[in-house]
Design a protein around this motif. Structure first.
Motif, mmCIF file in Angstrom:
data_model
loop_
_atom_site.group_PDB
_atom_site.id
_atom_site.type_symbol
_atom_site.label_atom_id
_atom_site.label_comp_id
_atom_site.label_asym_id
_atom_site.label_seq_id
_atom_site.Cartn_x
_atom_site.Cartn_y
_atom_site.Cartn_z
ATOM 1 N N ARG A 290 38.730 40.713 43.417
ATOM 2 C CA ARG A 290 39.979 41.418 43.082
ATOM 3 C C ARG A 290 41.185 40.711 43.690
ATOM 4 O O ARG A 290 42.202 40.500 43.015
ATOM 5 C CB ARG A 290 39.879 42.861 43.575
ATOM 6 N N GLU A 291 41.045 40.308 44.948
ATOM 7 C CA GLU A 291 42.168 39.644 45.620
ATOM 8 C C GLU A 291 42.415 38.258 45.025
ATOM 9 O O GLU A 291 43.578 37.862 44.802
ATOM 10 C CB GLU A 291 41.874 39.529 47.114
ATOM 11 N N GLY A 292 41.347 37.529 44.751
ATOM 12 C CA GLY A 292 41.521 36.206 44.161
ATOM 13 C C GLY A 292 42.183 36.270 42.799
ATOM 14 O O GLY A 292 43.066 35.460 42.487
ATOM 15 N N LEU A 293 41.774 37.246 41.959
ATOM 16 C CA LEU A 293 42.367 37.371 40.628
ATOM 17 C C LEU A 293 43.817 37.814 40.727
ATOM 18 O O LEU A 293 44.674 37.334 39.973
ATOM 19 C CB LEU A 293 41.550 38.366 39.799
ATOM 20 N N ARG A 294 44.126 38.719 41.671
ATOM 21 C CA ARG A 294 45.518 39.152 41.844
ATOM 22 C C ARG A 294 46.411 37.982 42.226
ATOM 23 O O ARG A 294 47.484 37.773 41.625
ATOM 24 C CB ARG A 294 45.588 40.247 42.907
ATOM 25 N N LEU A 295 45.994 37.212 43.206
ATOM 26 C CA LEU A 295 46.811 36.081 43.650
ATOM 27 C C LEU A 295 46.968 35.042 42.545
ATOM 28 O O LEU A 295 48.048 34.454 42.369
ATOM 29 C CB LEU A 295 46.171 35.440 44.880
ATOM 30 N N LEU A 296 45.893 34.814 41.773
ATOM 31 C CA LEU A 296 45.955 33.818 40.720
ATOM 32 C C LEU A 296 46.915 34.252 39.619
ATOM 33 O O LEU A 296 47.744 33.460 39.143
ATOM 34 C CB LEU A 296 44.561 33.590 40.135
ATOM 35 N N LEU A 297 46.827 35.515 39.191
ATOM 36 C CA LEU A 297 47.734 36.005 38.150
ATOM 37 C C LEU A 297 49.178 36.004 38.630
ATOM 38 O O LEU A 297 50.108 35.703 37.860
ATOM 39 C CB LEU A 297 47.313 37.413 37.717
ATOM 40 N N GLU A 298 49.391 36.335 39.895
ATOM 41 C CA GLU A 298 50.751 36.316 40.431
ATOM 42 C C GLU A 298 51.282 34.889 40.509
ATOM 43 O O GLU A 298 52.479 34.650 40.309
ATOM 44 C CB GLU A 298 50.768 36.974 41.815
ATOM 45 N N SER A 299 50.385 33.924 40.770
ATOM 46 C CA SER A 299 50.836 32.528 40.803
ATOM 47 C C SER A 299 51.256 32.053 39.420
ATOM 48 O O SER A 299 51.997 31.075 39.305
ATOM 49 C CB SER A 299 49.723 31.633 41.352
ATOM 50 N N TRP A 300 50.785 32.732 38.370
ATOM 51 C CA TRP A 300 51.191 32.402 37.005
ATOM 52 C C TRP A 300 52.454 33.149 36.591
ATOM 53 O O TRP A 300 52.886 33.069 35.445
ATOM 54 C CB TRP A 300 50.071 32.737 36.017
ATOM 55 N N GLY A 301 53.047 33.928 37.521
ATOM 56 C CA GLY A 301 54.323 34.577 37.267
ATOM 57 C C GLY A 301 54.228 36.003 36.754
ATOM 58 O O GLY A 301 55.239 36.543 36.300
ATOM 59 N N HIS A 302 53.068 36.636 36.842
ATOM 60 C CA HIS A 302 52.928 38.006 36.331
ATOM 61 C C HIS A 302 52.916 39.005 37.473
ATOM 62 O O HIS A 302 52.621 38.670 38.627
ATOM 63 C CB HIS A 302 51.642 38.137 35.522
ATOM 64 N N ARG A 303 53.258 40.251 37.129
ATOM 65 C CA ARG A 303 53.141 41.357 38.079
ATOM 66 C C ARG A 303 51.735 41.931 37.976
ATOM 67 O O ARG A 303 51.227 42.129 36.879
ATOM 68 C CB ARG A 303 54.147 42.448 37.770
ATOM 69 N N VAL A 304 51.115 42.208 39.087
ATOM 70 C CA VAL A 304 49.724 42.640 39.094
ATOM 71 C C VAL A 304 49.574 43.885 39.949
ATOM 72 O O VAL A 304 50.119 43.951 41.056
ATOM 73 C CB VAL A 304 48.789 41.532 39.628
ATOM 74 N N ILE A 305 48.877 44.865 39.411
ATOM 75 C CA ILE A 305 48.448 46.034 40.181
ATOM 76 C C ILE A 305 46.926 46.049 40.120
ATOM 77 O O ILE A 305 46.345 46.078 39.032
ATOM 78 C CB ILE A 305 49.016 47.346 39.612
ATOM 79 N N SER A 306 46.282 46.001 41.263
ATOM 80 C CA SER A 306 44.825 45.919 41.299
ATOM 81 C C SER A 306 44.250 47.083 42.083
ATOM 82 O O SER A 306 44.892 47.637 42.979
ATOM 83 C CB SER A 306 44.384 44.589 41.925
ATOM 84 N N ALA A 307 43.010 47.444 41.713
ATOM 85 C CA ALA A 307 42.322 48.549 42.379
ATOM 86 C C ALA A 307 40.826 48.389 42.194
ATOM 87 O O ALA A 307 40.359 47.647 41.324
ATOM 88 C CB ALA A 307 42.790 49.898 41.831
ATOM 89 N N ALA A 308 40.067 49.110 43.010
ATOM 90 C CA ALA A 308 38.609 49.041 42.926
ATOM 91 C C ALA A 308 38.053 49.898 41.804
ATOM 92 O O ALA A 308 36.913 49.707 41.385
ATOM 93 C CB ALA A 308 37.989 49.466 44.258
ATOM 94 N N GLY A 309 38.843 50.878 41.318
ATOM 95 C CA GLY A 309 38.369 51.755 40.251
ATOM 96 C C GLY A 309 39.524 52.355 39.491
ATOM 97 O O GLY A 309 40.693 52.269 39.919
ATOM 98 N N PRO A 310 39.258 53.005 38.347
ATOM 99 C CA PRO A 310 40.342 53.554 37.519
ATOM 100 C C PRO A 310 41.113 54.669 38.202
ATOM 101 O O PRO A 310 42.325 54.793 38.007
ATOM 102 C CB PRO A 310 39.612 54.036 36.258
#
Length: 626
Positions: free
Chosen positions: A504-524
């Motif tokens: 989750r953390e790796g995907l959040r950082l990667l998407l943010e490095s591409w210039g997007h806003r990211v909200i991440s969580a362990a479940g819905p």
């Protein structure tokens, strides 16, 4: 095989058959005995006192009535425990009583009646004895229970009256009786052996069925174990791939860049192995549905020549593709996958010489595509094994540079899916030819040619590594295709759900490095709380498949669609679960699924495609599996 307590044993089944045969034949035998008794009583009234005849016929009819009643009672209660054994005992005792009623009176009357009546007695007894032996042959004790008390007294009485005629009657009668009984013994043995053999065969078939079910259960458990193990292995590898993608954007020394490149190559090799295993799972799962169409084979072969000529030239080989004007009916993408695997395999295993691709007409209904090489050949005993998973010739060191040993396994499964017969001929030291028979297209129409071009183009796109990992690869809408090289607007909101903290953390950082806003969580549930105060809708939902509390990524995506009241929000599943059931479920919902570990470039390509589709208000639609 030991029978279960609920199933009858072999001896019990044979006993049931014996009783069934007795039950079917008994009414006819009893009726014949009663009719014979009435005829004898009528005849004997002329030479035997009336009282004796009356007493004899009364006793005979009474025994017959009791035996008939016992039979009726057994027919009604045969399903009760012990009913068969009880009726068989009644049959034996009834045969003894009936035999005594025939044998003793006749033996006594032979001393007082004329010779012609003695002959009459013997004829009647032989007829009754023959009927009894044939009707009771399945149970030999029942035969002897009637024959011995019937004939022994009469033969003894006749032998006690010495005369040439009597001795001839006893000798001939005894000889006939012995021959009949011997034949009945053989019939009994033959039928019982046949029954035993039949039940043994049934037992063997049952054993084979049980072993087959056990093997299938074992295979299913193995598949589940491998899927679970694959999922757990993919998680850290995927996280490593994401962090490597982030690390690639950092400033590194030349030595650090060298180390990063080698780590990335090792991670990619592991990913390729996972992808090959996934292709096997997809074919076994039945989620790939061929789209059969007519197309030009020459166009496909020309494409393969263009792609593989540099690879062959690098090895010093000559790749020759003979022109083929045939039109065939197949799935162009899946057929290309087969041919690419065969050609790649031929180039990899041919040290010198050439690789030849051509086709032959086989009558008017089929075209046989052939891939020849001048390699070392395949021994006869290996012709079947080379299609096994992970089976490789001349690679004892398991060098990954020589392949993974899955290409031909995928070729066989794909050919079987398309219904294209696959065969090979090989001579050691001279080379190998693989032959694939494809249905011929009788007449090519304009629509066929157009469809073929689209199919081959789709097949070319399917060679991208990310597509090769999908259960059903989606194709973005028309606007997305029009901007295939465009980048989506930055700053878009992407929702990420993954119960693995590192992923989750790796995907959040990667998407943010591409210039997007990211909200991440362990479940819905956690994610819904976070987006409560966030305005606007997300451009994309990215979710793992296996979440906490047995919740799935598809359920999480549905929950978010309901939350925003918009089922058109693009979604992407990223999962380490390769269970065929997951592939089927994702395919049914037309949700693209990437399997961990996902290469960073491939992940970015899919994110950009789906965001572009969302920008164009076009929902991704389903296309051919890649």
């Amino acid at each position: 095989m030991t029978p279960s307590p609920s199933s009858p044993s072999e001896s019990e089944r044979i006993f049931e058959v014996q009783l069934s045969v007795l039950l079917r034949s008994f009414p006819f035998a009893l009726a014949g005995s009663v009719i014979s008794a009435c005829v004898v009583a009528y005849v004997m009234l002329a030479v035997v006192p009336r009282t004796q005849v009356a007493a004899w016929i009364s006793a005979t009819l009474l025994v017959a009535a009791f035996r008939f009643g016992a039979m009726l009672y057994y027919a009604r209660t045969r399903s009760r425990p012990g009913a068969g054994e009880r009726w068989l005992r009644q049959m034996v005792f009834g045969n003894i009583a009936s035999g005594v009623l025939w044998g003793l009176p006749f033996a006594y009357w032979t001393f007082f009646v004329p010779l012609e009546y003695q002959l009459f007695f013997l004829v009647i007894l032989l007829g009754l004895g023959t009927g009894a032996t044939y009707s009771n042959y399945m149970v030999l004790p029942a035969v002897y229970a009637f024959v011995v008390p019937t004939f022994a007294p009469t033969f003894i009485a006749l032998a006690a009256q010495p005369s040439a005629v009597n001795l001839a009657l006893v000798s001939s009668g005894a000889a006939y009786l012995v021959a009949t009984v011997a034949f009945i013994h053989r019939m009994n043995r033959t039928h019982l052996n046949a029954l035993r053999l039949g039940y043994e065969n049934l037992a063997l078939l049952q054993q084979v069925r049980l072993e087959k079910e056990a093997a299938e259960r074992s295979d299913l458990e193995k598949s589940r174990f491998l899927a679970a193990a694959s999922h757990d292995l993919r998680q850290p590898v995927h996280a490593m791939s994401l962090f490597l993608g982030l690390l690639a954007n950092e400033r590194l020394s030349s030595h650090g860049r060298y180390l990063l490149d080698n780590i990335t190559k090792a991670s990619a090799a592991m990913g390729h192995l996972f992808d090959a295993l996934l292709n096997i799972s997809r074919l076994d799962a039945g989620v790939i549905h061929p789209r059969i169409q007519g197309f030009s084979l020459d166009r496909l072969l020309d494409q393969i020549r263009t792609e593989y000529t540099p690879q062959a030239r690098q090895k010093g080989l000559v790749l020759k593709v003979r022109p083929c004007a045939a039109f065939v009916r197949s799935d162009p993408m899946l057929l290309e996958r087969i041919l690419r695997n065969l050609v790649s395999n031929a180039i990899a295993h041919t040290p010198y010489g050439r690789v030849l691709i051509g086709c032959r007409r086989r009558g008017g209904d089929a075209v046989r595509i052939e891939v020849w090489d001048t390699g070392p050949g395949i021994p006869q005993h290996e012709h079947e094994r080379i299609f096994w998973e992970f089976h490789q010739l001349r690679n004892p060191e398991r060098d990954r540079g020589k392949g993974l040993g899955l290409g031909l396994a995928i070729v066989r499964r794909t050919a079987a899916l398309l219904g294209h017969p696959l065969s090979l001929h090989s001579a050691e030291g001279r080379g190998t030819v693989f032959m694939l028979s494809v249905d011929a297209q009788q007449q090519a129409s304009a629509s066929d040619i157009t469809g073929a071009e689209g199919g081959v183009t789709a097949a070319t796109q399917a060679r991208a590594p990310v597509v090769a990992t999908q259960a059903r690869a989606p194709v973005v809408a028309t606007q997305a295709h029009a901007h295939a090289h465009a980048k989506p607007a930055t700053g878009q909101l992407i929702l990420v759900i993954d119960d693995d903290a590192q992923n989750r953390e790796g995907l959040r950082l990667l998407l943010e490095s591409w210039g997007h806003r990211v909200i991440s969580a362990a479940g819905p549930d956690e994610l819904v709380e976070q987006i409560a105060e966030v305005p606007g809708k997300p451009g994309l939902i990215v979710s793992d498949y296996r979440l906490r509390d047995h919740e799935t990524g598809i359920e999480a995506i549905d929950r978010l669609h309901e939350e925003y009241n918009d089922s058109a929000i693009p979604a992407l599943l990223v999962s380490g679960d390769t269970d065929p059931a997951r592939l089927i479920e994702a395919a049914a919902r037309s949700i693209p699924i990437l399997h961990k570990p996902v290469e960073v470039d491939a992940l970015r390509e899919w994110v950009d495609r789906l965001l572009l589709a969302a920008d164009g208000n076009a929902r991704p639609r389903e296309a051919e599996p890649g």
